[in-house]
Enzyme design. Structure first.
Site, PDB file in Angstrom:
ATOM      1  N   GLY A 252       0.870  -1.251   0.081  1.00 14.65           N
ATOM      2  CA  GLY A 252       0.019   0.141   0.113  1.00 14.65           C
ATOM      3  C   GLY A 252       0.807   1.388  -0.049  1.00 14.65           C
ATOM      4  N   ASP A 253       1.970   1.242   0.625  1.00 14.98           N
ATOM      5  CA  ASP A 253       2.867   2.344   0.753  1.00 14.98           C
ATOM      6  C   ASP A 253       3.527   2.796  -0.810  1.00 14.98           C
ATOM      7  OD1 ASP A 253       2.520   2.145   3.587  1.00 14.98           O
ATOM      8  OD2 ASP A 253       4.238   0.871   3.751  1.00 14.98           O
TER       9      ASP A 253
END
Length: 301
Positions: A252-253
């Site tokens: 997600g980062d």
């Protein structure tokens, strides 16, 4: 300039096991100590995509000193604040068939340290980007991200919030440029069990966050790709490429970094690079490299 804030970073002790047997002695086939924390991950992937950033946040004790040294060895610019007591947490990530995470609590953040961080943010200028990522230390209020956005309001700073639950909801009234819930987080935010295949329901849920204040809502859907409810009112969908899931940590980062790196080229380009970056990390044992991301990008339709 891009600034990432990680309020509760960690050293991640990653262990590979053939399988995890609860209640028994488990012997690792391999282990590695990695720097952890969502904002730090975003900075690392931004660097792979050719963008410089400054990593801010709180560190403490000997583990904090080690994390600081490791991050600077990776070439990141940093401006961390050291807390007066405690230790930066160590998280244990066990990869034994399924992924199991044991995450530490983290040190307490006293009010004077939070005030010092806000003072650092006074240096932000119009056109800068501020990324607030990850869980909050237990000692901080769930209004913390909202308070930070309120502090920089009026500076024309582009703010990104990647968090779950109440901390994200409390930030929405301050109009963040981008929020990035995953499917489970979005379900919790809107009080509805969502399916990655139910596009009308996903669209309604994402647009609800836009009505609450977010300009852009990027929803990560795992193997189904991502949905973007964009600031111009349009909704975009990008399927994920085929590949073997090796590591979900940091995916997600990586998506946040990819979105910001390509945003000047438009919403569709930002969404494609976001999915490429997230998928490349998922298909790797660590955060993806620039070449790995661009290789996946070429596979996307």
């Amino acid at each position: 300039m891009i600034y990432t804030v990680t309020l509760n970073p960690a050293l991640d002790y990653v262990m590979q096991l053939p399988s995890l047997l609860p209640g028994d002695t488990n012997r690792a086939e391999g282990e590695e100590l990695q720097v952890g924390g969502k904002g730090i991950n975003v900075s690392l992937v931004l660097a792979q995509l050719g963008l410089e950033s400054t990593a801010l946040g709180f560190l403490a004790g000997d583990t904090g000193k080690l994390l600081h040294r490791r991050v600077e060895e990776l070439g990141l610019r940093t401006d961390f604040l050291f807390l007066p007591a405690g230790q930066t947490r160590i998280n244990v990530k066990v990869k034994g068939g399924l992924e199991t995470e044991l995450n530490g609590r983290g040190p307490d953040v006293p009010p004077q340290s939070m005030e010092a961080l806000l003072a650092r943010l006074d240096a932000l200028r119009a056109g800068d980007t501020l990324i607030l990522s990850g869980s909050l230390p237990p000692s901080l209020s769930p209004h913390t991200y909202g308070d930070i956005l309120a502090h920089v309001a009026g500076k024309a700073v582009r703010c990104v919030v990647d968090a779950a639950g109440e901390p994200l909801l409390n930030a929405l009234p301050y109009g963040p440029f981008l929020v990035k819930p995953n499917l489970e987080e979005l379900s919790g935010l809107v009080g509805e069990s969502l399916s990655p295949t139910d596009l009308p329901a996903l669209t309604r849920a994402a647009q609800q966050l836009r009505r609450q204040g977010a300009e852009n809502v990027l929803v990560s859907l795992g193997g189904s790709g991502a949905l973007l409810a964009a600031g111009d009112g349009a909704v975009h969908l990008q399927p994920a490429p085929q590949g073997l899931l090796k590591n979900s940590v940091g995916s997600g980062d990586s998506m946040v970094a990819g979105f910001l790196a390509a945003y000047p080229q438009g919403y569709q380009a930002a969404l494609r690079l976001s999915v490429a970056a997230g998928s490349a990390t998922a298909f790797s044992m660590t955060l993806a490299s620039g070449p790995e991301i661009h290789q996946i990008l070429r596979q996307l339709s």
